[in-house]
Design a protein around this motif. Structure first.
Motif, short mmCIF file in Angstrom:
data_model
loop_
_atom_site.label_atom_id
_atom_site.label_comp_id
_atom_site.label_asym_id
_atom_site.label_seq_id
_atom_site.Cartn_x
_atom_site.Cartn_y
_atom_site.Cartn_z
N ALA A 289 0.85 -1.19 0.00
CA ALA A 289 0.00 0.00 0.00
C ALA A 289 0.89 1.24 0.00
N PRO A 290 0.44 2.36 -0.59
CA PRO A 290 1.27 3.57 -0.60
C PRO A 290 1.70 3.96 0.81
N LEU A 291 2.95 4.32 0.95
CA LEU A 291 3.49 4.66 2.26
C LEU A 291 4.40 5.88 2.13
N ASP A 292 4.05 6.96 2.82
CA ASP A 292 4.85 8.18 2.84
C ASP A 292 5.20 8.47 4.30
N VAL A 293 6.48 8.42 4.62
CA VAL A 293 6.93 8.51 6.01
C VAL A 293 7.48 9.91 6.29
N PRO A 294 6.89 10.67 7.23
CA PRO A 294 7.47 11.96 7.60
C PRO A 294 8.76 11.76 8.39
N LEU A 295 9.75 12.61 8.13
CA LEU A 295 11.03 12.52 8.82
C LEU A 295 11.18 13.68 9.79
N ARG A 296 11.85 13.43 10.88
CA ARG A 296 12.13 14.47 11.88
C ARG A 296 13.63 14.51 12.10
N ARG A 297 14.12 15.68 12.46
CA ARG A 297 15.58 15.83 12.62
C ARG A 297 15.99 15.49 14.04
N VAL A 298 16.93 14.58 14.17
CA VAL A 298 17.53 14.22 15.44
C VAL A 298 19.03 14.43 15.29
N ALA A 299 19.54 15.47 15.94
CA ALA A 299 20.96 15.86 15.78
C ALA A 299 21.21 16.14 14.30
N ASP A 300 22.08 15.38 13.67
CA ASP A 300 22.44 15.62 12.27
C ASP A 300 21.88 14.56 11.33
N THR A 301 20.76 13.99 11.69
CA THR A 301 20.14 12.94 10.87
C THR A 301 18.63 13.13 10.85
N TRP A 302 18.04 12.90 9.68
CA TRP A 302 16.59 12.84 9.56
C TRP A 302 16.15 11.39 9.75
N VAL A 303 15.19 11.14 10.63
CA VAL A 303 14.76 9.78 10.91
C VAL A 303 13.24 9.69 10.87
N GLY A 304 12.74 8.51 10.60
CA GLY A 304 11.30 8.26 10.62
C GLY A 304 11.04 6.78 10.41
N ASP A 305 9.85 6.34 10.80
CA ASP A 305 9.48 4.95 10.59
C ASP A 305 7.97 4.85 10.37
N GLY A 306 7.56 3.77 9.73
CA GLY A 306 6.15 3.55 9.46
C GLY A 306 5.85 2.07 9.37
#
Length: 410
Positions: A289-306
């Motif tokens: 199924a279509p999946l678009d994961v928003p990312l958030r900045r933690v220190a010097d990395t963008w992270v996200g999960d779904g």
């Protein structure tokens, strides 16, 4: 230096085109191309646009003109009197016939003539200005690949100086490139940029960040697949994500009857973007199924999960890169049931890759641009403190010289 150019018309005869004839027989880039290339430097000038490939800056630019009258104020300076006269004759011939015989973007009704700039100093400044605008948008800043970011304030100052030197190109008309800019970001004094006093990250800090992203519950779950790749630079503004082909990593983990995909992206080096609300997303291709994961900045990395409900058995064509620990399909870029495609983008910014684009070819262009950046930085470092620093080769920018001689550990 004398070159050969072709003068013709395109787009239903509404546009006039001056294009150099390349020894290779290829087509130089222009604003007529269906999609912008990350290697193309553009200047909006009086009556049209000038374009160069940064991978072949010494070649004459392509001019696409929507108004010949204003453009004649500079065509003679950039291409020479012979080209200016041929352009006038071409425009007059069409006006005399009153036809619209050109039905697409193909250059037709063309005239081949010699071109030799009447003001070579202006051409050199224009080329350098176009390159500076290009660098503000496409410079491949990367901690992972040890390519430092350019100082946006130095870059903006140089763009302002070069804009004044190229005043003839803009005439009395206001164009997007006739007004000095302050680099890729809005003008922000150095002492107010968030994180301006924070030491820059080092390449060694990203030994783990550039690897597979740790998924939630990974310690207790089963890792189903993982991969590493890059991003399409056209999908995010400058200053958000690292330009490396190893900056994006993902991992799929099954734990507690739940399958999760976790994504991490190394952030671009330098101070955070002044518009801190800007955050990229990760579109996961190959999911059931279509999946678009928003990312958030933690220190010097963008992270996200779904949550991942499943992976399509037919697989997809990878957009983030071919690297995966799962078995490969018949095509090295077609990932099977153990693979996903991760497209890093800022919603509403840029355009997705077209259906006919080859991801491998796009990666090859990005690799050539990184090689170009490293070459220019090496020349800047070698020329530091000498008279050749500002006048060698393809005219180094002050921001490049400063970046090459920065003491930061890249």
């Amino acid at each position: 230096m004398t070159d050969t150019v072709r003068i013709g018309r395109a787009e239903d005869g509404l546009l006039h085109v001056i294009a150099p004839l390349l020894p290779s027989g290829g087509t130089p880039p222009s604003v007529l191309d269906p999609a912008p290339g990350v290697d193309v430097a553009v200047l909006e000038v009086a009556g049209g646009h000038l374009t160069w490939s940064v991978l072949a800056l010494e070649a004459p630019p392509v001019a696409v003109l929507d108004s010949v009258g204003p453009a004649q104020g500079w065509v003679w300076a950039v291409y020479g009197e012979q080209t200016a006269l041929a352009l006038a004759e071409n425009a007059t011939a069409r006006a005399g016939r009153g036809d619209d015989t050109v039905t697409d973007s193909t250059i037709t009704d063309s005239t081949v003539t010699e071109a030799s700039p009447a003001l070579p100093e202006l051409v050199a400044s224009a080329r350098r200005l176009a390159y500076a605008h290009w660098a503000a948008r496409w410079w491949p800043a990367s901690v992972v690949d040890a390519i430092p970011a350019l100082d946006v304030h130095l870059l903006g100052q140089e763009i302002g100086t070069l804009t004044e030197e190229c005043d003839l190109l803009f005439g009395a008309r206001e164009t997007a490139d006739a007004s000095p800019a302050d680099g890729p970001f809005p003008a922000v004094p150095p002492d107010t940029v968030p994180g301006a006093d924070v030491p820059p990250p080092r390449a060694t800090d990203y030994a783990l960040a550039a690897g597979p992203a740790p998924a939630a519950g990974a310690a207790d779950g089963l890792t189903l697949a993982r991969g590493t790749g890059g991003s399409d630079w056209r999908r995010c503004p400058p200053g958000l994500v690292d330009a490396s082909e190893r900056a994006v990593s993902w991992e799929v983990v099954r734990a507690a009857a739940r399958t999760t995909v976790s994504i991490s992206v190394v952030a671009a080096p330098g101070p955070p973007h002044p518009r801190r609300e800007l955050a990229p997303w990760a579109a996961v291709g190959g999911a059931a199924a279509p999946l678009d994961v928003p990312l958030r900045r933690v220190a010097d990395t963008w992270v996200g999960d779904g949550r991942l409900d499943g992976i399509r058995p037919d697989g997809v064509r990878a957009t983030a890169g071919p690297h995966t620990d799962g078995p490969a399909g018949p095509d090295p870029y077609a990932l099977g049931a153990d693979g996903l495609a991760v497209d890093i983008h800022l919603p509403g910014f840029g355009t997705p890759a077209g259906p006919g684009e080859d991801p491998a070819a796009q990666r090859a262009v990005r690799a050539r641009i990184r090689d170009l950046a490293r070459s220019r930085l090496a020349r800047a470092a070698a020329a530091a403190g000498t008279d050749s620093a500002a006048g060698s080769g393809a005219l180094l920018l002050r921001a490049e010289i400063a970046a090459a001689n920065d003491d930061s550990d890249f």
